[in-house]
Design a protein around this motif. Sequence first.
Motif, PDB file in Angstrom:
ATOM      1  N   PHE A  44      27.126 -43.444  -8.793  1.00 32.02           N
ATOM      2  CA  PHE A  44      27.974 -42.263  -8.240  1.00 32.02           C
ATOM      3  C   PHE A  44      28.727 -41.479  -9.226  1.00 32.02           C
ATOM      4  O   PHE A  44      29.380 -40.604  -9.044  1.00 32.02           O
ATOM      5  CB  PHE A  44      29.313 -43.034  -7.411  1.00 32.02           C
ATOM      6  CG  PHE A  44      28.853 -43.754  -6.222  1.00 32.02           C
ATOM      7  CD1 PHE A  44      27.617 -43.419  -5.383  1.00 32.02           C
ATOM      8  CD2 PHE A  44      29.539 -44.956  -5.917  1.00 32.02           C
ATOM      9  CE1 PHE A  44      27.170 -44.344  -4.441  1.00 32.02           C
ATOM     10  CE2 PHE A  44      29.139 -45.808  -4.821  1.00 32.02           C
ATOM     11  CZ  PHE A  44      27.967 -45.447  -4.187  1.00 32.02           C
ATOM     12  N   THR A  45      28.388 -41.880 -10.541  1.00 28.84           N
ATOM     13  CA  THR A  45      29.098 -41.188 -11.609  1.00 28.84           C
ATOM     14  C   THR A  45      28.318 -40.004 -11.914  1.00 28.84           C
ATOM     15  O   THR A  45      28.937 -39.177 -12.409  1.00 28.84           O
ATOM     16  CB  THR A  45      28.771 -42.086 -13.030  1.00 28.84           C
ATOM     17  OG1 THR A  45      27.327 -42.039 -13.088  1.00 28.84           O
ATOM     18  CG2 THR A  45      29.567 -43.368 -12.877  1.00 28.84           C
ATOM     19  N   GLY A  46      27.273 -39.688 -11.409  1.00 26.52           N
ATOM     20  CA  GLY A  46      26.580 -38.482 -11.625  1.00 26.52           C
ATOM     21  C   GLY A  46      26.139 -38.279 -13.101  1.00 26.52           C
ATOM     22  O   GLY A  46      25.509 -37.213 -13.750  1.00 26.52           O
ATOM     23  N   LEU A  47      26.026 -39.333 -13.906  1.00 20.72           N
ATOM     24  CA  LEU A  47      25.583 -39.299 -15.272  1.00 20.72           C
ATOM     25  C   LEU A  47      24.541 -40.106 -15.497  1.00 20.72           C
ATOM     26  O   LEU A  47      24.185 -40.617 -16.802  1.00 20.72           O
ATOM     27  CB  LEU A  47      26.959 -39.842 -16.251  1.00 20.72           C
ATOM     28  CG  LEU A  47      28.235 -39.185 -16.072  1.00 20.72           C
ATOM     29  CD1 LEU A  47      29.406 -40.039 -16.742  1.00 20.72           C
ATOM     30  CD2 LEU A  47      27.891 -37.847 -16.714  1.00 20.72           C
ATOM     31  N   GLY A  48      23.686 -40.427 -14.485  1.00 21.94           N
ATOM     32  CA  GLY A  48      22.508 -41.039 -14.506  1.00 21.94           C
ATOM     33  C   GLY A  48      22.706 -42.730 -13.992  1.00 21.94           C
ATOM     34  O   GLY A  48      24.036 -43.263 -14.203  1.00 21.94           O
ATOM     35  N   VAL A  49      21.826 -43.499 -13.688  1.00 22.54           N
ATOM     36  CA  VAL A  49      21.954 -44.724 -13.122  1.00 22.54           C
ATOM     37  C   VAL A  49      22.115 -45.781 -14.454  1.00 22.54           C
ATOM     38  O   VAL A  49      21.792 -45.443 -15.544  1.00 22.54           O
ATOM     39  CB  VAL A  49      21.082 -45.112 -12.236  1.00 22.54           C
ATOM     40  CG1 VAL A  49      21.078 -44.154 -10.883  1.00 22.54           C
ATOM     41  CG2 VAL A  49      19.540 -45.185 -12.889  1.00 22.54           C
ATOM     42  N   SER A  50      22.582 -47.334 -13.976  1.00 18.37           N
ATOM     43  CA  SER A  50      22.637 -48.013 -15.111  1.00 18.37           C
ATOM     44  C   SER A  50      21.065 -48.613 -15.530  1.00 18.37           C
ATOM     45  O   SER A  50      20.278 -48.202 -14.716  1.00 18.37           O
ATOM     46  CB  SER A  50      23.268 -49.362 -14.599  1.00 18.37           C
ATOM     47  OG  SER A  50      22.663 -49.805 -13.643  1.00 18.37           O
ATOM     48  N   ALA A  51      20.886 -48.802 -16.631  1.00 21.74           N
ATOM     49  CA  ALA A  51      19.409 -49.343 -17.265  1.00 21.74           C
ATOM     50  C   ALA A  51      19.024 -50.431 -16.312  1.00 21.74           C
ATOM     51  O   ALA A  51      17.851 -50.500 -16.126  1.00 21.74           O
ATOM     52  CB  ALA A  51      19.869 -49.604 -18.739  1.00 21.74           C
ATOM     53  N   ILE A  52      19.847 -51.369 -15.717  1.00 23.63           N
ATOM     54  CA  ILE A  52      19.300 -52.416 -15.241  1.00 23.63           C
ATOM     55  C   ILE A  52      18.758 -51.955 -13.691  1.00 23.63           C
ATOM     56  O   ILE A  52      17.789 -52.622 -13.248  1.00 23.63           O
ATOM     57  CB  ILE A  52      20.661 -53.319 -14.759  1.00 23.63           C
ATOM     58  CG1 ILE A  52      20.048 -54.818 -14.165  1.00 23.63           C
ATOM     59  CG2 ILE A  52      21.500 -52.977 -13.621  1.00 23.63           C
ATOM     60  CD1 ILE A  52      20.870 -56.074 -14.117  1.00 23.63           C
ATOM     61  N   VAL A  53      19.074 -50.964 -13.254  1.00 26.39           N
ATOM     62  CA  VAL A  53      18.568 -50.410 -12.075  1.00 26.39           C
ATOM     63  C   VAL A  53      17.851 -48.966 -12.194  1.00 26.39           C
ATOM     64  O   VAL A  53      17.066 -48.484 -11.296  1.00 26.39           O
ATOM     65  CB  VAL A  53      19.639 -50.232 -10.853  1.00 26.39           C
ATOM     66  CG1 VAL A  53      20.501 -48.913 -11.334  1.00 26.39           C
ATOM     67  CG2 VAL A  53      19.124 -50.307  -9.523  1.00 26.39           C
TER      68      VAL A  53
END
Length: 230
Positions: A28-37
Motif C-alpha cells: 500500500f506504500t506506492g513505493l514498490g512491494v517488499s522483496a519477499i513478495v
Amino acid sequence: MKKNQLARGAIYLAGIVILAVGVTTNTFTGLGVSAIVSVPYSISVIWGIPLGVVTFCYYCACVALQALIGWRFSKPLILALQIPMALLTSSLIGWLSAALPFAPQTAAGRFALLALAILLTGVGGAMIVDMALVPNPADALADVIGKALDRGFGFGKNVLDALAVALTCTIGLVTLGRVVGVQIGTVCCAILIGRVIAVFNHFLRAHLRRLAGLSDAARPREEIESTEME
C-alpha cells in the motif's frame, strides 16, 4: 511446561500475523512491494493470477530449494509441514490485501508506512523462526542460506531478498520490457529487513526463547553469536 508451550504457540502465531501484516502493508506504500513478495507480485500483475495463488506456489518453490541446498540443516517433516504453513500465510496475505486497502497520499506518509512495513516484516519473521516450530518457507530458506554460508539468519535474509529482487527485475524486463513492482521501497526492504531481524534477535531472541521454554544451550557459542549479530 504447559505455560511455556502456550507462550511458544502465542509468540509463533503472533509472528505469522505480524509478518503477513507487514508484507501486505508494504503493497500500500506506492513505493514498490517488499522483496519477499516481489516475485509473486510481478507474476500476478503480468499474467493476471491472484496474488495468494502465486504466493503459495512461490513458497512451495522455497521449500524445494531448501531440500536442494539445505539438506544438512532441514528435517523432512519440517519441510513437509511448510506446505500447509505456506497455504496459511498466503491466504492471510490475500485476505489482508482485500480487507485493508488504503494508500497514503503524501510522500511522508508513504515512507512512514514503508518503515512500519519493514519493521513488522522483520519482527514477524524473526519471531516465527525463533520459536523453532514450522517456519515461513521464505524465511526458512533465508535461514538455510545463512547457515550454508556460515552466517546468521539476518545475512541469509539479505542474500535471499537481493536474489528475489534480481529475479523480479528479470521477469519484468523479459516479458514486458519494464520492471514490475520494484521501486525504492523494495530496495529498502531488501537492505533493511535483514538488519531488523539481526537487531531483534540480538536484543530479544534469548528472552523470547526463555519465555517459550526453549534453550540455546545445545547450540555452539559461535552459531549463537553469528545468528544474533548478522
